[in-house]
Design a protein around this motif. Structure first.
Motif: not given
Length: 223
Positions: A107-134
């Motif tokens: 779910c965290y991995n997929n949400l990061a992918a979802c956020l990267l598809q948005k017009q205005n990407v919140d990279y801090s959230r993408v980073q947060e979720y990806s690091l949580r997966v890691l």
């Protein structure tokens, strides 16, 4: 590997919270058996994947968010910080614990992918979720790739290169990984050239006055 193209794994609490999803029924989750809750969360994740494939990003984010909310009450890591504020966390079998963590990671991995598809990407959230997966799955290539992309966009090319280099070792033929790794290396090279130019200016043998006359600082006296 599904990087920028067919990414089908994603996350939830903070980023999806911005979407204000309504998760009907999750308030009664604690009254259900553990396996029922785990299956419910897995089903929500599957529904989120279907929405993602249909490019319905908002609905996908909602489903991942709801899945994580269901799992939150089963996660001893989360609930231990809230001791005394709610019901006790049920004890999970090793199989249940594995299903819980795998669903959370997806779910965290997929949400990061979802956020990267948005017009205005919140990279801090993408980073947060990806690091949580890691944290839970250190070698996850998708999380490494997304953490690298987000970290690069946030301005830290050195750390981004580390994530992307590790992803490239796992997926050496992935064009998206190579492209962003090259971007990180180019940014680091530009920063190095700027730094060299700055030091050349700082330690040049002489300075020039406004009239263009050079002053040799080492030999200048006060006579």
């Amino acid at each position: 590997m599904e990087t920028a193209g067919e990414e089908e794994s994603m996350d939830v609490q903070g980023a999806a919270a911005a979407e204000e999803p309504s998760c009907s029924g999750h308030r009664t989750a604690l009254h259900k058996p553990v396996w029922a809750l785990l299956e419910e969360a897995a089903q929500m994740k599957t529904e989120g994947n279907a929405f993602y494939r249909e490019k319905n990003i908002r609905s996908a984010i909602r489903r991942y968010h709801c899945a994580l909310l269901v799992l939150r009450g089963l996660d001893s890591d989360v609930m231990s910080s809230m001791k005394g504020l709610g019901p006790e966390t049920p004890t999970l079998t090793p199989e249940q614990e594995a299903l819980l963590r795998n669903t959370q990671v997806d779910c965290y991995n997929n949400l990061a992918a979802c956020l990267l598809q948005k017009q205005n990407v919140d990279y801090s959230r993408v980073q947060e979720y990806s690091l949580r997966v890691l944290q839970w799955r250190p070698g996850d290539v998708k999380a490494l790739y997304r953490a690298g992309v987000a970290t690069l966009e946030l301005g830290d090319a050195q750390t981004a290169k580390q994530y992307l280099t590790q992803a490239c070792r796992e997926q050496p033929n992935d064009a998206n990984v190579r492209k962003h790794l090259q971007r990180a290396e180019e940014k680091l090279n530009r920063e190095l050239q700027k730094e060299k130019a700055m030091y050349r200016g700082m330690f040049s043998p002489g300075l020039k006055t406004s009239s263009g006359e050079e002053i040799n600082q080492t030999n200048r006296g006060d006579n």
